[in-house]
Write an enzyme that holds these catalytic residues in place. Structure first.
Site, PDB file in Angstrom:
ATOM      1  N   ASP A 125       0.841  -1.184   0.000  1.00 52.93           N
ATOM      2  CA  ASP A 125       0.000   0.000   0.000  1.00 52.93           C
ATOM      3  C   ASP A 125       0.890   1.253   0.000  1.00 52.93           C
ATOM      4  O   ASP A 125       1.819   1.347  -0.799  1.00 52.93           O
ATOM      5  CB  ASP A 125      -0.968  -0.030   1.190  1.00 52.93           C
TER       6      ASP A 125
ATOM      7  N   TYR B 142      -3.351  10.936   0.743  1.00 48.06           N
ATOM      8  CA  TYR B 142      -3.840  10.846  -0.632  1.00 48.06           C
ATOM      9  C   TYR B 142      -3.852  12.232  -1.290  1.00 48.06           C
ATOM     10  O   TYR B 142      -3.413  12.401  -2.427  1.00 48.06           O
ATOM     11  CB  TYR B 142      -5.254  10.270  -0.653  1.00 48.06           C
TER      12      TYR B 142
ATOM     13  N   HIS C 173      -4.352  -7.935  -0.376  1.00 47.40           N
ATOM     14  CA  HIS C 173      -3.656  -6.677  -0.177  1.00 47.40           C
ATOM     15  C   HIS C 173      -2.848  -6.628   1.117  1.00 47.40           C
ATOM     16  O   HIS C 173      -1.792  -6.003   1.164  1.00 47.40           O
ATOM     17  CB  HIS C 173      -4.687  -5.543  -0.182  1.00 47.40           C
TER      18      HIS C 173
END
Length: 406
Positions: A187, A321, A376
């Site tokens: 990630d 982000y 993930h």
């Protein structure tokens, strides 16, 4: 004499009673969406019955104190203060640090992402630090809570992006006496550790990734042969399945990232104020991003509670982000070719981005494996497989271990 700002302090999680009481009070007053004939259709997102059940358990039966004790017993935790250029002079960073008894152990930085945390290291920590066979390396493991996550301090100025996180992680390793070290990331840990290799190539001896961010198909001008192969769909069945998974995520699973990357404060109000909103926001990812992993309620609620009780608040975690979207040159640094740092790649089929091997040449690849199962959160979902990959990559006979300065 060590200055107070450079001190390393032992840490144990101790969430105040009033924070737990407030959480339970909010859960008791929760308002849920009205039920429809499709309230439990996962195509629409989090399922109503699932979230109601988990919220009730969080309020009535989940024992945070027991979960807290388990984390404290299993994970040796510390804090220190780190100066970040242009930002805080004394940013408090929480981290796990477990040393192997092996004198030739390799220092390894484990870097999490969103919606992960330091707790992802809990299953691999005893495996990585254990004494292994002659060719199987052991590791000194450092797993920080990234700033704005977990029990690290929140940041106070805009612009705290990938490069600043890389700076924090690098300075933490130096603070612990690791002038040369390896990294492992999934990630956000992938671009952060890639940036570390670009910024500090004399310190990062190798990087292992279980997620690739921002890789693109070859173009006619960049690689004519690979472009032709792509146009003719000359991929293995596993690579085709990976591309299908990647398209699913792009088309059906990436809306959260658009919100985080454009209006983090707006979604942040819901995450900060509503435990049910936070639970649904994260629970959806734990289901969608794993390979049918059998989550227990305690695992889910511990995972979400780390966000609910985080020092900076759960809303702070999504700002990375925005900082990345608005600083494309920083993100580009982590995607560029880096010929100085050997690279290892582990592909898990139910990750959110699973690209063909030909797309992943971001540096000198010395290890690569495509797994048949897993998603993930590899360290938590498939700890044995991830550890085996690291041991093979860094093995003295099977990998690059003999060439490393340890």
């Amino acid at each position: 004499m060590i200055s107070p700002s450079a001190a390393i302090e032992p840490f144990r999680i101790a969430v105040p009673d009033h924070a737990i009481e407030t959480l339970k009070a909010k859960l008791a007053l929760a308002t849920f969406p009205r039920e429809t004939t499709f309230s439990n259709d996962s195509n629409y997102g989090a399922q109503l019955d699932d979230i109601k059940r988990l919220a009730t358990a969080w309020r009535d039966t989940f024992d945070w104190r027991a979960a807290e004790a388990k984390l404290n017993d299993a994970l040796p935790q510390f804090t220190t203060k780190i100066a970040v250029d242009g930002h805080e002079d004394d940013l408090k960073v929480h981290f796990v640090h477990a040393k192997s008894e092996r004198k030739d152990a390799i220092p390894l930085l484990f870097c999490h992402g969103w919606p992960g945390s330091f707790l992802e290291v809990i299953k691999i920590l005893p495996l990585l630090t254990a004494k292994a066979g002659e060719d199987e390396p052991a590791f000194h493991v450092v797993a920080p809570s990234l700033p704005n996550f977990g029990f690290s301090q929140g940041t106070s100025k805009p612009g705290f992006g990938i490069l600043q996180h890389a700076e924090v992680c690098h300075k933490l390793m130096l603070r612990l006496g690791y002038g040369r070290y390896a990294t492992q990331g999934g990630d956000w840990g992938s671009p952060i550790t890639r940036a570390m290799g670009a910024l500090y190539p004399d310190h990062v001896v190798a990087s292992h990734l279980n997620y690739l961010l921002g890789t693109s198909p070859p173009t006619l001008f960049s690689s004519p042969l690979l472009y032709l192969r792509h146009a003719l769909d000359l991929y293995t069945p596993a690579e085709r399945a990976g591309l299908a998974r990647t398209r699913w995520f792009r088309d059906r699973g990436s809306g959260y990232a658009q919100l985080h990357g454009t209006r983090p404060h707006t979604v942040g109000f819901a995450l900060a104020d509503s435990p049910v909103g936070l639970l649904a926001w994260i629970r959806e990812k734990l289901v969608d991003w794993t390979d049918a992993y059998p989550w227990t309620d305690d695992e889910v609620l511990t995972w979400v509670s780390v966000y609910a009780f985080s020092e900076a608040g759960p809303d702070a975690s999504v700002r990375l982000y925005y900082e990345t979207v608005n600083r494309p040159s920083d993100a580009a640094l982590s995607k560029a070719w880096n010929g100085k740092v050997p690279l290892g790649l582990s592909h898990f089929p139910m990750d959110v981005t699973v690209v063909p091997s030909s797309w992943a040449k971001l540096g000198p690849v010395v290890f690569e494996k495509r797994h048949e199962h897993g998603g993930h959160f590899a360290a938590f979902e498939k700890p044995d497989e991830l550890v085996a990959d690291l041991r093979t990559m860094f093995g003295k006979k099977s990998g690059i271990g003999a060439k490393l300065p340890f």
